[in-house]
Write an enzyme that holds these catalytic residues in place. Sequence first.
Site, PDB file in Angstrom:
ATOM      1  N   HIS A  56       0.837  -1.204   0.000  1.00 46.65           N
ATOM      2  CA  HIS A  56       0.000   0.000   0.000  1.00 46.65           C
ATOM      3  C   HIS A  56       0.875   1.258   0.000  1.00 46.65           C
ATOM      4  O   HIS A  56       1.197   1.802   1.051  1.00 46.65           O
ATOM      5  CB  HIS A  56      -0.905  -0.036   1.234  1.00 46.65           C
ATOM      6  CG  HIS A  56      -1.992   0.988   1.238  1.00 46.65           C
ATOM      7  ND1 HIS A  56      -3.199   0.771   1.846  1.00 46.65           N
ATOM      8  CD2 HIS A  56      -2.059   2.241   0.714  1.00 46.65           C
ATOM      9  CE1 HIS A  56      -3.980   1.846   1.703  1.00 46.65           C
ATOM     10  NE2 HIS A  56      -3.292   2.759   1.028  1.00 46.65           N
ATOM     11  N   ASN A 282      -6.231   9.253   7.144  1.00 46.43           N
ATOM     12  CA  ASN A 282      -7.504   8.560   6.961  1.00 46.43           C
ATOM     13  C   ASN A 282      -7.257   7.079   6.700  1.00 46.43           C
ATOM     14  O   ASN A 282      -6.574   6.756   5.739  1.00 46.43           O
ATOM     15  CB  ASN A 282      -8.254   9.180   5.771  1.00 46.43           C
ATOM     16  CG  ASN A 282      -9.683   8.662   5.677  1.00 46.43           C
ATOM     17  OD1 ASN A 282     -10.198   8.077   6.619  1.00 46.43           O
ATOM     18  ND2 ASN A 282     -10.308   8.856   4.535  1.00 46.43           N
ATOM     19  N   ASP A 309       0.828   2.655   3.745  1.00 42.13           N
ATOM     20  CA  ASP A 309      -0.043   3.752   3.305  1.00 42.13           C
ATOM     21  C   ASP A 309       0.773   5.041   3.169  1.00 42.13           C
ATOM     22  O   ASP A 309       0.295   6.136   3.509  1.00 42.13           O
ATOM     23  CB  ASP A 309      -1.239   3.944   4.243  1.00 42.13           C
ATOM     24  CG  ASP A 309      -2.325   4.834   3.631  1.00 42.13           C
ATOM     25  OD1 ASP A 309      -2.214   5.183   2.434  1.00 42.13           O
ATOM     26  OD2 ASP A 309      -3.280   5.176   4.349  1.00 42.13           O
ATOM     27  N   GLY A 328      -2.942  12.090   5.345  1.00 37.81           N
ATOM     28  CA  GLY A 328      -1.864  11.202   4.914  1.00 37.81           C
ATOM     29  C   GLY A 328      -0.514  11.541   5.498  1.00 37.81           C
ATOM     30  O   GLY A 328      -0.236  12.686   5.864  1.00 37.81           O
TER      31      GLY A 328
HETATM   32 ZN   LIG Z   1      -7.045   4.269   2.269  1.00 34.67          ZN
END
Ligand SMILES: [Zn+2]
Length: 459
Positions: A56, A282, A309, A328
């Site tokens: 990710h 998020n 992420d 983020g």
């Molecule tokens: Zn996401």
Amino acid sequence: MTAHLIRGAQLVDGTRADIRLEARRITAVGSGLDAAGATVVDADGLIALPGLVDLHTHLREPGGEESETVRTGSRAAAAGGFTAVNAMANSNPVADTAGVVEQVQALGDDAGYVTVRPIGAVSQGLQGTHLSEIGAMATSRARVRVFSDDGSCVADPLLMRRALEYVKGFGGVIAQHAQEPRLTIGAQMNEGRLSSELGLAGWPAVAEEAIIARDVLLADHVGARLHVCHVSTAGSVEVIRWAKSRGIHVTAEVTPHHLVLTEDLIAGVDGAPGYDARYKVNPPLRAREDVEALRAALADGTIDIVATDHAPHTAEAKCCEWPAAANGMVGLESALSVVQSAVVDSGQLAWSDVARVLSEAPARIGQVDGHGHGVVEGAPAEVTLYDPNASRDFAVTDLAGQSQNSPYLGMRLPGRVVATFHHGYPTVLDGAVVDDETVAARAAETVAAHAAAAREAAR
Ligand SMILES: [Zn+2]
């Protein structure tokens, strides 16, 4: 082709060994290996992990080059000990066609720091209404196997069902960003007592848990594979644990930041000012009980992997008032240190578990060929050397990508990536990232050699 001999590394089972890398393979693992014709790398006190694989990553290219490019994101990955990343589809244009995913993969090959595997969008333009060209992406040169609208939840249950049915045909997986959109309108942080005190709109845990519950039932009904992105609540862990107990084909990831950071940071702790948008992400940072549940779930296998992420943003997008700031955090460069501090130093995970959750399992879930095979004779030469006894105040100089929105700047973190080997060559050596030109030239060389060997084999 140059061989490399890693001298005296500690393997994840605790034994000490030399490791010889040659022609993209680990050709020998053992004690007292002959260094003839090889460049020797001293690994005394270092752990040899299989090259890390991130399922990710946001690389932002095409369309977001002001915050990251495939090359700069690949460099950040190498600095963090990664040898492969899966690039999320929310670029501009969106990665919803064969053309875009092939472009992203080619940019990754050219940069040469890591294997870049594009993730395809589930829906056209991430709009959540019509399926994207899933089949065309799967059969393209990029051979896409993971599909996600990450950033947007596939909220329509019929579209989710159709997507699961489609990928089942070729063994693909749908990676869902679980966020019920109507329960999170205007959401700014975790819903709870603190959000009320701060006067920020809440992002309730149930908005994540309800989608995961729906999706595991859909995956069961269709008989397809579901992967849950960035699980953030204790309740989500319970739903996934139940689904796995029923034999449903679901896998799940947790981010490093959800293993250590809590919502209290938003109010400001230890004299730090509140509303620091570096903590805006998020799904949002949750409560201490959630962090504890996520750590336990990673330790007992309910959560399969750690995924970063990694979400680069420009200073303009983050250095503004909380409601206007982008969600983020960058995470590639700090991931291994954060995992060590969260679950290794606490005794919940052994280094062999770290190899599983950061290399073997993500490679398997994402079907990332040539990665996740461990540090064993015959495996691809993807190796990370890590010093668990190092310690540092995490600084901007530890970031190798283009953006600096790390929540860890100024924090004391354990460990340090000393070297990363991709395709048998160092992309990081002595703790420093090897320069772009050298890495790109080697990548071109190894690709050519590989192609020549394949042609020879085919004759
Ligand atoms: Zn996401």
